[in-house]
Design a protein around this motif. Sequence first.
Motif, PDB file in Angstrom:
ATOM      1  N   LEU A 178      16.565  -2.720  10.132  1.00 42.37           N
ATOM      2  CA  LEU A 178      15.657  -3.662  10.476  1.00 42.37           C
ATOM      3  C   LEU A 178      14.808  -3.225  11.776  1.00 42.37           C
ATOM      4  O   LEU A 178      14.833  -2.337  12.724  1.00 42.37           O
ATOM      5  CB  LEU A 178      16.760  -4.862  11.017  1.00 42.37           C
ATOM      6  N   GLY A 179      13.661  -3.250  11.644  1.00 46.28           N
ATOM      7  CA  GLY A 179      12.570  -3.094  12.740  1.00 46.28           C
ATOM      8  C   GLY A 179      10.904  -3.485  12.722  1.00 46.28           C
ATOM      9  O   GLY A 179      11.668  -4.253  11.745  1.00 46.28           O
ATOM     10  N   ARG A 180      10.379  -3.055  13.344  1.00 44.12           N
ATOM     11  CA  ARG A 180       9.132  -2.779  13.326  1.00 44.12           C
ATOM     12  C   ARG A 180       8.289  -2.286  12.528  1.00 44.12           C
ATOM     13  O   ARG A 180       8.909  -1.078  12.467  1.00 44.12           O
ATOM     14  CB  ARG A 180       8.251  -3.649  14.158  1.00 44.12           C
ATOM     15  N   PRO A 181       7.538  -2.707  11.182  1.00 43.75           N
ATOM     16  CA  PRO A 181       7.525  -0.689  10.006  1.00 43.75           C
ATOM     17  C   PRO A 181       6.945  -0.032  10.858  1.00 43.75           C
ATOM     18  O   PRO A 181       5.603  -0.524  11.604  1.00 43.75           O
ATOM     19  CB  PRO A 181       6.378  -2.142   9.647  1.00 43.75           C
ATOM     20  N   GLY A 182       6.906   1.206  10.978  1.00 45.09           N
ATOM     21  CA  GLY A 182       6.592   2.604  11.632  1.00 45.09           C
ATOM     22  C   GLY A 182       5.733   2.914   9.791  1.00 45.09           C
ATOM     23  O   GLY A 182       5.429   2.508   8.675  1.00 45.09           O
ATOM     24  N   ASP A 183       4.490   4.152  10.113  1.00 48.13           N
ATOM     25  CA  ASP A 183       3.999   4.461   9.343  1.00 48.13           C
ATOM     26  C   ASP A 183       5.048   5.707   8.635  1.00 48.13           C
ATOM     27  O   ASP A 183       5.341   6.718   9.100  1.00 48.13           O
ATOM     28  CB  ASP A 183       3.015   5.274   9.822  1.00 48.13           C
ATOM     29  N   ASP A 184       5.689   5.577   7.259  1.00 49.66           N
ATOM     30  CA  ASP A 184       6.529   6.070   7.023  1.00 49.66           C
ATOM     31  C   ASP A 184       6.265   6.948   5.247  1.00 49.66           C
ATOM     32  O   ASP A 184       6.680   7.573   5.032  1.00 49.66           O
ATOM     33  CB  ASP A 184       8.117   5.363   6.186  1.00 49.66           C
ATOM     34  N   GLY A 185       5.236   6.586   5.161  1.00 49.90           N
ATOM     35  CA  GLY A 185       4.398   7.458   4.798  1.00 49.90           C
ATOM     36  C   GLY A 185       4.932   7.132   2.620  1.00 49.90           C
ATOM     37  O   GLY A 185       5.226   6.055   2.677  1.00 49.90           O
ATOM     38  N   PRO A 186       4.381   7.784   1.633  1.00 47.95           N
ATOM     39  CA  PRO A 186       5.167   7.141   0.548  1.00 47.95           C
ATOM     40  C   PRO A 186       6.350   8.067   0.794  1.00 47.95           C
ATOM     41  O   PRO A 186       6.736   9.356   0.661  1.00 47.95           O
ATOM     42  CB  PRO A 186       3.965   7.805  -0.316  1.00 47.95           C
ATOM     43  N   SER A 187       7.391   6.900   0.616  1.00 41.48           N
ATOM     44  CA  SER A 187       8.934   7.417   0.495  1.00 41.48           C
ATOM     45  C   SER A 187       9.711   6.816  -0.634  1.00 41.48           C
ATOM     46  O   SER A 187       9.126   5.838  -0.291  1.00 41.48           O
ATOM     47  CB  SER A 187      10.032   7.322   1.216  1.00 41.48           C
ATOM     48  N   GLY A 188      11.478   7.271  -0.991  1.00 39.65           N
ATOM     49  CA  GLY A 188      11.656   5.859  -1.374  1.00 39.65           C
ATOM     50  C   GLY A 188      11.243   6.038  -3.329  1.00 39.65           C
ATOM     51  O   GLY A 188       9.817   6.572  -3.873  1.00 39.65           O
ATOM     52  N   SER A 189      12.652   6.827  -3.915  1.00 38.08           N
ATOM     53  CA  SER A 189      12.150   6.232  -5.279  1.00 38.08           C
ATOM     54  C   SER A 189      11.300   5.305  -6.071  1.00 38.08           C
ATOM     55  O   SER A 189      10.628   4.854  -6.333  1.00 38.08           O
ATOM     56  CB  SER A 189      13.882   5.332  -6.652  1.00 38.08           C
ATOM     57  N   GLY A 190      10.771   3.981  -4.949  1.00 35.13           N
ATOM     58  CA  GLY A 190      10.005   2.991  -5.584  1.00 35.13           C
ATOM     59  C   GLY A 190       8.426   3.375  -5.855  1.00 35.13           C
ATOM     60  O   GLY A 190       7.964   2.147  -6.017  1.00 35.13           O
ATOM     61  N   ARG A 191       8.558   4.984  -4.881  1.00 37.29           N
ATOM     62  CA  ARG A 191       6.989   5.325  -4.639  1.00 37.29           C
ATOM     63  C   ARG A 191       7.076   6.106  -5.687  1.00 37.29           C
ATOM     64  O   ARG A 191       5.843   6.793  -6.001  1.00 37.29           O
ATOM     65  CB  ARG A 191       6.403   5.829  -3.546  1.00 37.29           C
ATOM     66  N   ARG A 192       7.552   6.587  -6.289  1.00 35.55           N
ATOM     67  CA  ARG A 192       8.135   7.824  -7.238  1.00 35.55           C
ATOM     68  C   ARG A 192       7.851   7.515  -9.029  1.00 35.55           C
ATOM     69  O   ARG A 192       7.962   7.635  -9.465  1.00 35.55           O
ATOM     70  CB  ARG A 192       9.056   9.087  -6.951  1.00 35.55           C
ATOM     71  N   ARG A 193       8.507   6.026  -8.867  1.00 35.87           N
ATOM     72  CA  ARG A 193       9.309   5.824 -10.190  1.00 35.87           C
ATOM     73  C   ARG A 193       7.914   4.026 -10.721  1.00 35.87           C
ATOM     74  O   ARG A 193       8.097   3.456  -9.721  1.00 35.87           O
ATOM     75  CB  ARG A 193      10.226   5.246 -10.459  1.00 35.87           C
ATOM     76  N   GLU A 194       7.785   4.336 -11.878  1.00 37.80           N
ATOM     77  CA  GLU A 194       7.430   2.982 -12.311  1.00 37.80           C
ATOM     78  C   GLU A 194       7.628   1.826 -12.433  1.00 37.80           C
ATOM     79  O   GLU A 194       8.740   2.051 -12.797  1.00 37.80           O
ATOM     80  CB  GLU A 194       6.736   3.713 -13.227  1.00 37.80           C
ATOM     81  N   ARG A 195       7.272   0.730 -11.941  1.00 35.93           N
ATOM     82  CA  ARG A 195       7.913  -1.028 -12.367  1.00 35.93           C
ATOM     83  C   ARG A 195       8.474  -0.808 -14.274  1.00 35.93           C
ATOM     84  O   ARG A 195       7.389  -0.456 -14.740  1.00 35.93           O
ATOM     85  CB  ARG A 195       7.522  -1.802 -11.597  1.00 35.93           C
ATOM     86  N   ARG A 196       9.612  -1.328 -14.429  1.00 35.36           N
ATOM     87  CA  ARG A 196       9.001  -1.116 -15.962  1.00 35.36           C
ATOM     88  C   ARG A 196       8.548  -2.185 -15.972  1.00 35.36           C
ATOM     89  O   ARG A 196       8.362  -3.378 -15.432  1.00 35.36           O
ATOM     90  CB  ARG A 196      11.125  -1.220 -15.937  1.00 35.36           C
ATOM     91  N   ALA A 197       8.118  -2.281 -17.534  1.00 36.83           N
ATOM     92  CA  ALA A 197       7.445  -3.213 -18.067  1.00 36.83           C
ATOM     93  C   ALA A 197       8.035  -4.635 -18.233  1.00 36.83           C
ATOM     94  O   ALA A 197       9.424  -4.248 -18.628  1.00 36.83           O
ATOM     95  CB  ALA A 197       6.737  -2.876 -19.407  1.00 36.83           C
ATOM     96  N   TYR A 198       7.249  -5.259 -17.971  1.00 34.12           N
ATOM     97  CA  TYR A 198       7.850  -6.901 -18.391  1.00 34.12           C
ATOM     98  C   TYR A 198       8.241  -6.430 -19.951  1.00 34.12           C
ATOM     99  O   TYR A 198       9.958  -7.257 -19.927  1.00 34.12           O
ATOM    100  CB  TYR A 198       7.372  -7.903 -17.985  1.00 34.12           C
ATOM    101  N   ALA A 199       8.532  -6.312 -21.148  1.00 37.31           N
ATOM    102  CA  ALA A 199       8.258  -6.473 -22.211  1.00 37.31           C
ATOM    103  C   ALA A 199       9.409  -5.595 -22.515  1.00 37.31           C
ATOM    104  O   ALA A 199      10.502  -5.590 -23.231  1.00 37.31           O
ATOM    105  CB  ALA A 199       7.633  -6.513 -23.068  1.00 37.31           C
ATOM    106  N   ASP A 200       9.882  -4.573 -21.353  1.00 34.44           N
ATOM    107  CA  ASP A 200      10.975  -3.661 -21.873  1.00 34.44           C
ATOM    108  C   ASP A 200      12.399  -4.306 -21.351  1.00 34.44           C
ATOM    109  O   ASP A 200      13.405  -3.943 -21.567  1.00 34.44           O
ATOM    110  CB  ASP A 200      10.539  -2.514 -21.084  1.00 34.44           C
ATOM    111  N   GLN A 201      11.735  -4.913 -20.376  1.00 28.53           N
ATOM    112  CA  GLN A 201      13.068  -5.633 -18.970  1.00 28.53           C
ATOM    113  C   GLN A 201      13.520  -7.406 -19.508  1.00 28.53           C
ATOM    114  O   GLN A 201      14.544  -7.411 -18.937  1.00 28.53           O
ATOM    115  CB  GLN A 201      12.554  -5.888 -17.781  1.00 28.53           C
ATOM    116  N   VAL A 202      12.747  -7.711 -19.487  1.00 30.54           N
ATOM    117  CA  VAL A 202      13.040  -9.295 -20.630  1.00 30.54           C
ATOM    118  C   VAL A 202      12.704  -9.594 -22.058  1.00 30.54           C
ATOM    119  O   VAL A 202      11.946  -9.414 -22.422  1.00 30.54           O
ATOM    120  CB  VAL A 202      11.931 -10.038 -19.244  1.00 30.54           C
ATOM    121  N   ARG A 203      14.191 -10.441 -22.485  1.00 34.62           N
ATOM    122  CA  ARG A 203      13.514 -10.065 -23.939  1.00 34.62           C
ATOM    123  C   ARG A 203      13.631 -11.654 -24.539  1.00 34.62           C
ATOM    124  O   ARG A 203      14.209 -12.474 -23.662  1.00 34.62           O
ATOM    125  CB  ARG A 203      15.207  -9.123 -25.103  1.00 34.62           C
TER     126      ARG A 203
END
Length: 210
Positions: A178-203
């Motif tokens: 936890l801290g004040r956000p610094g500049d971490d650039g593009p990092s983490g899986s959340g920046r590399r992977r697409e969010r699943r489509a609503y219709a794929d995730q919700v039935r």
Amino acid sequence: MNLSDPDGLAALIRRRRMVRRFTADPVPAAEVAALVDLGRYTPSAGFTQGTSFLLLSDAQVDAFWTVSAEPGASNPWLDGMRTAPWLILVWTSEQAYRQRYAEPDKSAPGRGWDGEEQPWSAPYWWVDAGMAVQNVVLAATASGLGACFFGIPPQRQDAVRERFGVPAQQLSVGVIALGRPGDDGPSGSGRRRERRAYADQVRLGQWENR
Ligand SMILES: Cc1cc2nc3c(=O)[nH]c(=O)nc-3n(C[C@H](O)[C@H](O)[C@H](O)COP(=O)(O)O)c2cc1C
């Protein structure tokens, strides 16, 4: 609640992202305490409230990295995380749930925990901890802070327990940096992977048409 309100809860949930590098600005202990307090206001099975938090700052943060990382280790992720002025170690206790579900209001046949195997669809001590973590992370985002959740490698957990006097029955859920956000650039899986489509995730009504 208006889900379109740009300052509302829906917008907060959508904009929250894990932050993996922090500025050198301090975060007052009272601010951290207020966030962690919100982590206590979550649902928990049987209202067991089995999640606990250990707050580390300053030299304690250095000590955490000393016991949880390889000596001299350096990589972009670790170097970024080490900039966090606070670490919130999150713990849970299977034993607390066993005790709670042995209490009279929970121990009726079919409701309690009388065998070896935990009787639920998933071990609730982990489920409850996830709910608590999300409250803290969302509250941090709402107050302009950044947070990242990560796990302590299993082979390092005893050393962390030992260093900070954590009882053996406490199970490590992970850590919120936890801290004040610094500049971490593009990092983490959340920046590399697409969010699943609503219709794929919700039935609706049925998983697949037969
Ligand atoms: C159980 C769990 C474990 C995670 N472990 C790590 C981790 O070890 N290191 C890390 O940088 N991020 C970790 N994350 C963060 C995820 O990578 C991140 O939530 C995901 O990529 C989606 O990105 P966002 O949260 O920024 O939207 C973890 C998240 C969860 C829920």
